[in-house]
Design a protein around this motif. Structure first.
Motif, PDB file in Angstrom:
ATOM      1  N   MET A 263       0.841  -1.204   0.000  1.00 45.14           N
ATOM      2  CA  MET A 263       0.000   0.000   0.000  1.00 45.14           C
ATOM      3  C   MET A 263       0.872   1.248   0.000  1.00 45.14           C
ATOM      4  O   MET A 263       1.921   1.292   0.647  1.00 45.14           O
ATOM      5  CB  MET A 263      -0.890   0.030   1.259  1.00 45.14           C
ATOM      6  CG  MET A 263      -2.047  -0.933   1.231  1.00 45.14           C
ATOM      7  SD  MET A 263      -2.911  -1.038   2.839  1.00 45.14           S
ATOM      8  CE  MET A 263      -3.299   0.676   3.154  1.00 45.14           C
ATOM      9  N   GLU A 264       0.429   2.260  -0.719  1.00 43.08           N
ATOM     10  CA  GLU A 264       1.163   3.531  -0.725  1.00 43.08           C
ATOM     11  C   GLU A 264       0.990   4.205   0.631  1.00 43.08           C
ATOM     12  O   GLU A 264      -0.110   4.398   1.126  1.00 43.08           O
ATOM     13  CB  GLU A 264       0.615   4.439  -1.826  1.00 43.08           C
ATOM     14  CG  GLU A 264       1.413   5.716  -2.002  1.00 43.08           C
ATOM     15  CD  GLU A 264       0.897   6.573  -3.150  1.00 43.08           C
ATOM     16  OE1 GLU A 264       1.385   7.703  -3.289  1.00 43.08           O
ATOM     17  OE2 GLU A 264       0.014   6.119  -3.900  1.00 43.08           O
ATOM     18  N   ASN A 265       2.113   4.547   1.250  1.00 45.14           N
ATOM     19  CA  ASN A 265       2.108   5.205   2.565  1.00 45.14           C
ATOM     20  C   ASN A 265       1.338   4.396   3.620  1.00 45.14           C
ATOM     21  O   ASN A 265       0.544   4.936   4.380  1.00 45.14           O
ATOM     22  CB  ASN A 265       1.505   6.611   2.467  1.00 45.14           C
ATOM     23  CG  ASN A 265       2.275   7.512   1.534  1.00 45.14           C
ATOM     24  OD1 ASN A 265       3.505   7.484   1.508  1.00 45.14           O
ATOM     25  ND2 ASN A 265       1.563   8.310   0.751  1.00 45.14           N
ATOM     26  N   TYR A 266       1.598   3.063   3.637  1.00 40.30           N
ATOM     27  CA  TYR A 266       0.916   2.251   4.646  1.00 40.30           C
ATOM     28  C   TYR A 266       1.351   2.683   6.041  1.00 40.30           C
ATOM     29  O   TYR A 266       2.475   3.160   6.251  1.00 40.30           O
ATOM     30  CB  TYR A 266       1.198   0.764   4.429  1.00 40.30           C
ATOM     31  CG  TYR A 266       2.619   0.321   4.702  1.00 40.30           C
ATOM     32  CD1 TYR A 266       3.052   0.083   6.004  1.00 40.30           C
ATOM     33  CD2 TYR A 266       3.534   0.130   3.658  1.00 40.30           C
ATOM     34  CE1 TYR A 266       4.349  -0.328   6.275  1.00 40.30           C
ATOM     35  CE2 TYR A 266       4.828  -0.272   3.909  1.00 40.30           C
ATOM     36  CZ  TYR A 266       5.224  -0.507   5.217  1.00 40.30           C
ATOM     37  OH  TYR A 266       6.523  -0.907   5.474  1.00 40.30           O
ATOM     38  N   LYS A 267       0.437   2.529   7.000  1.00 40.34           N
ATOM     39  CA  LYS A 267       0.734   2.914   8.375  1.00 40.34           C
ATOM     40  C   LYS A 267       0.233   1.837   9.331  1.00 40.34           C
ATOM     41  O   LYS A 267      -0.779   1.180   9.069  1.00 40.34           O
ATOM     42  CB  LYS A 267       0.068   4.251   8.720  1.00 40.34           C
ATOM     43  CG  LYS A 267       0.643   5.445   7.962  1.00 40.34           C
ATOM     44  CD  LYS A 267      -0.043   6.741   8.383  1.00 40.34           C
ATOM     45  CE  LYS A 267       0.525   7.930   7.613  1.00 40.34           C
ATOM     46  NZ  LYS A 267      -0.163   9.183   7.984  1.00 40.34           N
ATOM     47  N   PHE A 268       0.969   1.689  10.423  1.00 41.65           N
ATOM     48  CA  PHE A 268       0.565   0.761  11.469  1.00 41.65           C
ATOM     49  C   PHE A 268      -0.425   1.474  12.409  1.00 41.65           C
ATOM     50  O   PHE A 268      -0.074   1.895  13.506  1.00 41.65           O
ATOM     51  CB  PHE A 268       1.774   0.244  12.252  1.00 41.65           C
ATOM     52  CG  PHE A 268       2.646  -0.676  11.468  1.00 41.65           C
ATOM     53  CD1 PHE A 268       2.302  -2.016  11.289  1.00 41.65           C
ATOM     54  CD2 PHE A 268       3.824  -0.228  10.883  1.00 41.65           C
ATOM     55  CE1 PHE A 268       3.102  -2.878  10.566  1.00 41.65           C
ATOM     56  CE2 PHE A 268       4.638  -1.080  10.160  1.00 41.65           C
ATOM     57  CZ  PHE A 268       4.271  -2.406   9.995  1.00 41.65           C
ATOM     58  N   ASN A 269      -1.647   1.645  11.935  1.00 38.97           N
ATOM     59  CA  ASN A 269      -2.688   2.240  12.762  1.00 38.97           C
ATOM     60  C   ASN A 269      -4.047   1.721  12.302  1.00 38.97           C
ATOM     61  O   ASN A 269      -4.122   0.849  11.436  1.00 38.97           O
ATOM     62  CB  ASN A 269      -2.630   3.774  12.738  1.00 38.97           C
ATOM     63  CG  ASN A 269      -2.910   4.351  11.360  1.00 38.97           C
ATOM     64  OD1 ASN A 269      -3.508   3.713  10.499  1.00 38.97           O
ATOM     65  ND2 ASN A 269      -2.462   5.578  11.142  1.00 38.97           N
ATOM     66  N   GLY A 273      -4.678   1.659   8.167  1.00 41.87           N
ATOM     67  CA  GLY A 273      -4.262   0.267   8.063  1.00 41.87           C
ATOM     68  C   GLY A 273      -5.447  -0.671   8.110  1.00 41.87           C
ATOM     69  O   GLY A 273      -5.929  -1.145   7.083  1.00 41.87           O
ATOM     70  N   VAL A 274      -5.954  -0.923   9.309  1.00 44.53           N
ATOM     71  CA  VAL A 274      -7.021  -1.899   9.509  1.00 44.53           C
ATOM     72  C   VAL A 274      -8.283  -1.521   8.728  1.00 44.53           C
ATOM     73  O   VAL A 274      -8.831  -2.330   7.966  1.00 44.53           O
ATOM     74  CB  VAL A 274      -7.365  -2.035  11.017  1.00 44.53           C
ATOM     75  CG1 VAL A 274      -8.498  -3.032  11.221  1.00 44.53           C
ATOM     76  CG2 VAL A 274      -6.140  -2.463  11.810  1.00 44.53           C
ATOM     77  N   GLU A 275      -8.753  -0.290   8.918  1.00 43.88           N
ATOM     78  CA  GLU A 275     -10.004   0.131   8.284  1.00 43.88           C
ATOM     79  C   GLU A 275      -9.914   0.093   6.761  1.00 43.88           C
ATOM     80  O   GLU A 275     -10.835  -0.362   6.075  1.00 43.88           O
ATOM     81  CB  GLU A 275     -10.361   1.550   8.757  1.00 43.88           C
ATOM     82  CG  GLU A 275     -11.737   2.022   8.339  1.00 43.88           C
ATOM     83  CD  GLU A 275     -12.028   3.423   8.848  1.00 43.88           C
ATOM     84  OE1 GLU A 275     -13.066   3.601   9.517  1.00 43.88           O
ATOM     85  OE2 GLU A 275     -11.218   4.349   8.587  1.00 43.88           O
ATOM     86  N   LYS A 276      -8.785   0.545   6.239  1.00 40.94           N
ATOM     87  CA  LYS A 276      -8.618   0.595   4.784  1.00 40.94           C
ATOM     88  C   LYS A 276      -8.540  -0.811   4.196  1.00 40.94           C
ATOM     89  O   LYS A 276      -9.151  -1.111   3.164  1.00 40.94           O
ATOM     90  CB  LYS A 276      -7.359   1.398   4.444  1.00 40.94           C
ATOM     91  CG  LYS A 276      -7.244   1.778   2.978  1.00 40.94           C
ATOM     92  CD  LYS A 276      -6.111   2.775   2.762  1.00 40.94           C
ATOM     93  CE  LYS A 276      -6.487   4.134   3.325  1.00 40.94           C
ATOM     94  NZ  LYS A 276      -5.474   5.168   3.017  1.00 40.94           N
ATOM     95  N   LEU A 277      -7.781  -1.693   4.845  1.00 40.16           N
ATOM     96  CA  LEU A 277      -7.667  -3.066   4.356  1.00 40.16           C
ATOM     97  C   LEU A 277      -9.006  -3.808   4.420  1.00 40.16           C
ATOM     98  O   LEU A 277      -9.288  -4.665   3.592  1.00 40.16           O
ATOM     99  CB  LEU A 277      -6.622  -3.831   5.173  1.00 40.16           C
ATOM    100  CG  LEU A 277      -5.153  -3.491   4.885  1.00 40.16           C
ATOM    101  CD1 LEU A 277      -4.266  -4.084   5.968  1.00 40.16           C
ATOM    102  CD2 LEU A 277      -4.738  -3.992   3.514  1.00 40.16           C
ATOM    103  N   ALA A 278      -9.828  -3.440   5.416  1.00 37.32           N
ATOM    104  CA  ALA A 278     -11.142  -4.068   5.558  1.00 37.32           C
ATOM    105  C   ALA A 278     -12.146  -3.517   4.546  1.00 37.32           C
ATOM    106  O   ALA A 278     -13.260  -4.037   4.436  1.00 37.32           O
ATOM    107  CB  ALA A 278     -11.668  -3.871   6.975  1.00 37.32           C
ATOM    108  N   GLY A 279     -11.749  -2.475   3.812  1.00 38.89           N
ATOM    109  CA  GLY A 279     -12.640  -1.888   2.821  1.00 38.89           C
ATOM    110  C   GLY A 279     -13.758  -1.065   3.420  1.00 38.89           C
ATOM    111  O   GLY A 279     -14.808  -0.870   2.805  1.00 38.89           O
TER     112      GLY A 279
END
Length: 376
Positions: A263-269, A273-279
């Motif tokens: 992911m572009e500019n992925y973050k451990f948050n 992170g979680v919300e975006k990956l979950a769609g």
């Protein structure tokens, strides 16, 4: 003298005690005497009109107050029934405390102005469905006592849905909305675990272990030291600095989710992170609003309760639909064919009604409030 609240027989009282699960520590003869005295006290209050209204007595609820007040006294003071049976002063105090709590909590209880009662379909339909889901998950846990993270998280999320409904019924709309924030986080995590399977679940459990070490829950120092060596080694592989340790411990399991590191500019948050990956990033602004409420901003103090009632109901129902869909897939592989078919029959009835309720709530919010929401 008119009897406002009728006394019940000893046999009826015995049935009440069976229903509430009377402690074997308690002498039932003494408890029945206390109950009769409490009824006399309640009638005296009603006759004298000291509270400005008639006080009806629910014998089961009153018996519960007396039972627990009596048991509390025995346990705290480490005395027996024989020690107390002739102590009229202490027995009188137990009656007084139980009756005071009964009247205050059951008849004079503080309550906010509620927008809806638990008998309205908006609440009762969801509650019925949620109770069914929790009943199934409880039976699953009893049949499969080994810890299983997916049904455990699902169970916790559905319990939060029930808690939100109870807060709404009690008139605590903003508190319900801030609880939805935690529910949303739980949903995102559950969605990723169910979608990505064993590898992600294993990683999530590993980071739970990291968190336990970080929070001092693990008592074995050698084990904790070994865990931190492992954490630092994994952080080095990802070129993370010491200041990133807390975020890595909490969100490092995301590295097991396909696409995260790309992911572009992925973050451990959560949000990036979680919300975006979950769609579910479309809930980002709603989540931000719920965070303001949770952190006691002025919005919490001066909120418009009617608006937050409708906003909470809409987001709760949307989350409920997705949780129910995840439950469906889970239950399909764990239930018998007959049980699953019965579930599908119930589903047809209640899902349809809940969809109607959702449409009503969304229409009210859209037409009555200027604030823009994602439902518009």
């Amino acid at each position: 003298m008119e009897q406002f609240t009728q006394q019940i027989s000893r046999e009826q009282f015995e049935n009440i005690l069976k229903g509430i699960g009377c402690s074997p520590k308690i002498n039932k003869d003494i408890l029945f005497d206390l109950f009769e005295n409490a009824i006399v006290g309640a009638n005296t209050l009603s006759e004298s009109n000291l509270l400005g209204k008639y006080i009806p007595v629910n014998p089961v609820i009153l018996a519960l107050y007396l039972h627990n007040e009596y048991l509390f006294y025995l346990d705290v003071n480490r005395v027996t029934n024989e020690d107390i049976e002739d102590d009229e002063i202490q027995l009188g105090k137990i009656v007084s405390l139980a009756l005071d709590k009964y009247i205050t909590n059951e008849h004079l209880n503080f309550s906010n102005e509620s927008k809806v009662s638990r008998f309205n379909p908006q609440i009762s339909s969801l509650n019925t469905y949620i109770n069914f889901l929790l009943g199934v998950l409880k039976k699953y846990k009893e049949a499969h006592p080994k810890n299983d993270i997916v049904p455990d998280i699902m169970n916790k999320g559905i319990k939060m849905e029930k808690a939100i409904l109870e807060l709404i019924v009690d008139g605590f709309e903003t508190e319900a909305f801030s609880t939805w924030r935690t529910l949303h986080e739980t949903e995102c995590i559950l969605s990723l675990l169910m979608k990505n399977g064993a590898k992600t679940i294993e990683s999530y459990l590993t980071h739970m272990k990291y968190a336990m070490a970080f929070r001092g829950v693990i008592p074995n120092k050698e084990e904790v030291d070994a865990i931190f060596v492992e954490i630092k080694a994994r952080m080095a592989e990802l070129s993370l600095k010491s200041k990133d340790m807390k975020k890595f411990i909490e969100y490092g399991w995301l590295t097991s989710v396909p696409g995260f590191l790309e992911m572009e500019n992925y973050k451990f948050n959560f949000r990036d992170g979680v919300e975006k990956l979950a769609g579910l990033e479309t809930y980002s602004k709603t989540y931000e609003l719920a965070s303001e409420i949770a952190h006691s901003s002025p919005l919490l103090i001066y909120s418009q309760s009617q608006y937050f009632y409708h906003l909470t109901m809409i987001n709760l129902i949307e989350t409920f639909f997705r949780f129910e869909e995840m439950f469906l897939h889970f239950y399909k592989v764990s239930a018998s064919e007959d049980d699953f078919n019965r579930y599908l029959e119930m589903r047809k009835v209640y899902i349809q009604q809940i969809r109607i309720i959702y449409t009503i709530e969304a229409t009210i919010l859209r037409n009555s409030y200027a604030r823009k929401t994602k439902t518009e």
